[in-house]
Design an enzyme around this catalytic site. Structure first.
Site, PDB file in Angstrom:
ATOM      1  N   ASP A  69      53.828  42.702  35.143  1.00  0.00           N
ATOM      2  CA  ASP A  69      54.647  43.909  34.972  1.00  0.00           C
ATOM      3  C   ASP A  69      56.098  43.626  35.393  1.00  0.00           C
ATOM      4  OD1 ASP A  69      54.312  43.842  37.705  1.00  0.00           O
ATOM      5  OD2 ASP A  69      53.776  45.955  37.909  1.00  0.00           O
ATOM      6  N   SER A  70      56.366  42.386  35.843  1.00  0.00           N
ATOM      7  CA  SER A  70      57.755  41.921  36.008  1.00  0.00           C
ATOM      8  C   SER A  70      58.484  42.050  34.670  1.00  0.00           C
ATOM      9  CB  SER A  70      57.782  40.474  36.500  1.00  0.00           C
ATOM     10  OG  SER A  70      56.923  39.659  35.730  1.00  0.00           O
TER      11      SER A  70
ATOM     12  N   ASP B  43      48.617  42.456  33.597  1.00  0.00           N
ATOM     13  CA  ASP B  43      48.953  43.081  34.879  1.00  0.00           C
ATOM     14  C   ASP B  43      48.883  44.603  34.743  1.00  0.00           C
ATOM     15  OD1 ASP B  43      49.684  42.905  37.495  1.00  0.00           O
ATOM     16  OD2 ASP B  43      51.767  42.311  37.124  1.00  0.00           O
TER      17      ASP B  43
ATOM     18  N   LYS C  34      45.041  42.027  36.469  1.00  0.00           N
ATOM     19  CA  LYS C  34      45.488  41.875  37.861  1.00  0.00           C
ATOM     20  C   LYS C  34      45.925  43.242  38.367  1.00  0.00           C
ATOM     21  CE  LYS C  34      49.652  40.043  39.115  1.00  0.00           C
ATOM     22  NZ  LYS C  34      50.200  41.168  39.900  1.00  0.00           N
TER      23      LYS C  34
ATOM     24  N   GLU D 152      47.477  45.280  42.205  1.00  0.00           N
ATOM     25  CA  GLU D 152      48.066  45.067  43.524  1.00  0.00           C
ATOM     26  C   GLU D 152      47.355  45.903  44.590  1.00  0.00           C
ATOM     27  OE1 GLU D 152      52.260  45.902  43.347  1.00  0.00           O
ATOM     28  OE2 GLU D 152      52.609  44.475  41.718  1.00  0.00           O
TER      29      GLU D 152
ATOM     30  N   GLU E  65      51.886  36.804  47.493  1.00  0.00           N
ATOM     31  CA  GLU E  65      53.326  36.782  47.209  1.00  0.00           C
ATOM     32  C   GLU E  65      54.151  36.934  48.479  1.00  0.00           C
ATOM     33  OE1 GLU E  65      54.641  39.205  43.933  1.00  0.00           O
ATOM     34  OE2 GLU E  65      56.757  38.885  44.430  1.00  0.00           O
TER      35      GLU E  65
END
Ligand code: KIV
Length: 308
Positions: free
Chosen positions: A59-60, A98, A128, A130, A197
């Protein structure tokens, strides 16, 4: 010996698709896992040719491709759109989509449905998400639906406001202890791997040694089982800021600026296109055209390229 020795990057015919089982085997055989982000077809194609193990449609995307200030505005539909393009380009790498902000936090049902879209609509192989123990229920449900999940601990950009900025995590004993505990919970919830991270190298190494599943570090030192970078950082294509942990392998912004400026200069000077970039027509056909035009519309004056 390499677990994927049978996968030479260029001989595509006899290459095997990378699976979560192969990723686990790479940890067992101490073969570092190599992951990068991609958001489009041509990048995914080249990454597959280079033999990357995992491609993450991160999602960057929101920051490096769409120009948002953070990853928070990214929607499911944007992620699906870009994931589809990546899936068309990469046939061998394990593809991870993501999950964007609020696509898995609101309810377990929504989390499963949104995770499913990455596989059903976009051709991803895994997702993925978070967060730590607070995400265990959603992870269990997604894995229960047959969808492999990669966890993400440490600096979790979707929580940027809670964390007070894009800053390193796990630097005091309490935060580090919580991270070790969370990693264990995510493994037990069924994650097949874990991104770590921006945490201290020795903490990442400790977590990697304690877990059976592979860890993939970004700004977490060499003690992880694999590494990931945001591709635009690695290529020097995102100039707004570059985290300390990035190694820049190219300067594509500089190269693009040079190419765009040269193109502009050529166009302004009538130096592009040249004859080699232009389609020609044989003289007989040209004279035929002139005659026909003279008969049908006598006032039409044909521009003769040879008079230029
Ligand atoms: O969105 C992303 O690119 C990521 C990587 C930094 C792991 O989550």
């Amino acid at each position: 010996m390499s677990v994927i020795q049978s996968i030479p990057p260029k001989a595509t015919e006899d290459r095997k698709k990378i699976t979560t089982r192969l990723i686990q085997a790479m940890k067992t055989h101490h073969e570092p896992i190599c992951m990068l982000t991609a958001y489009d077809y041509p990048t995914a194609l080249v990454m597959d040719q280079a033999g990357l193990d995992i491609i993450l449609v991160g999602d960057s995307l929101g920051m490096v491709e769409l120009g948002y200030e953070s990853t928070l505005p990214v929607t499911m539909d944007e992620m699906i759109h870009h994931s589809k393009a990546v899936a068309r380009g990469a046939k061998y790498a394990l593809l991870v989509g993501d999950m964007p902000f609020l696509s898995y936090q609101v309810s377990t049902t929504e989390a499963v449905r949104n995770a499913g879209r990455f596989l059903q609509e976009a051709g991803m192989n895994a997702v993925k998400l978070e967060g730590g123990s607070e995400r265990a229920e959603a992870i269990r449900a997604i894995v229960g639906a047959g969808i492999p999940v990669m966890g993400h601990l440490g600096l979790t950009p979707q929580s940027v406001h809670k964390l007070g900025g894009f800053r390193p995590q796990g630097r005091d004993a309490e935060a580090a202890y919580k991270l070790v505990e969370d990693a264990q919970v995510l493994q037990e919830a069924g994650c097949f791997s874990l991104v770590l991270e921006s945490i201290p190298g020795r903490l990442a190494e400790l977590v990697s040694q304690r877990l059976e599943i592979p860890t993939i570090g970004i700004g977490a030192g060499v003690g992880c089982d694999g590494q990931v970078l945001v591709t635009h950082d690695l290529l020097g294509l995102f100039e707004r800021f570059t985290p300390k942990f990035v190694k820049q392998y190219a300067n594509l912004s500089g190269e693009m600026k040079r190419a765009f400026s040269e193109y502009k200069a050529d166009v302004k000077a009538n130096a592009f296109p040249g004859p080699e970039h232009t389609v020609e027509m044989n003289d007989d056909e040209w004279h035929n055209l002139e005659q026909r035009l003279a008969q049908t519309s006598p006032i039409f004056i044909i521009h003769d390229p040879s008079m230029r």
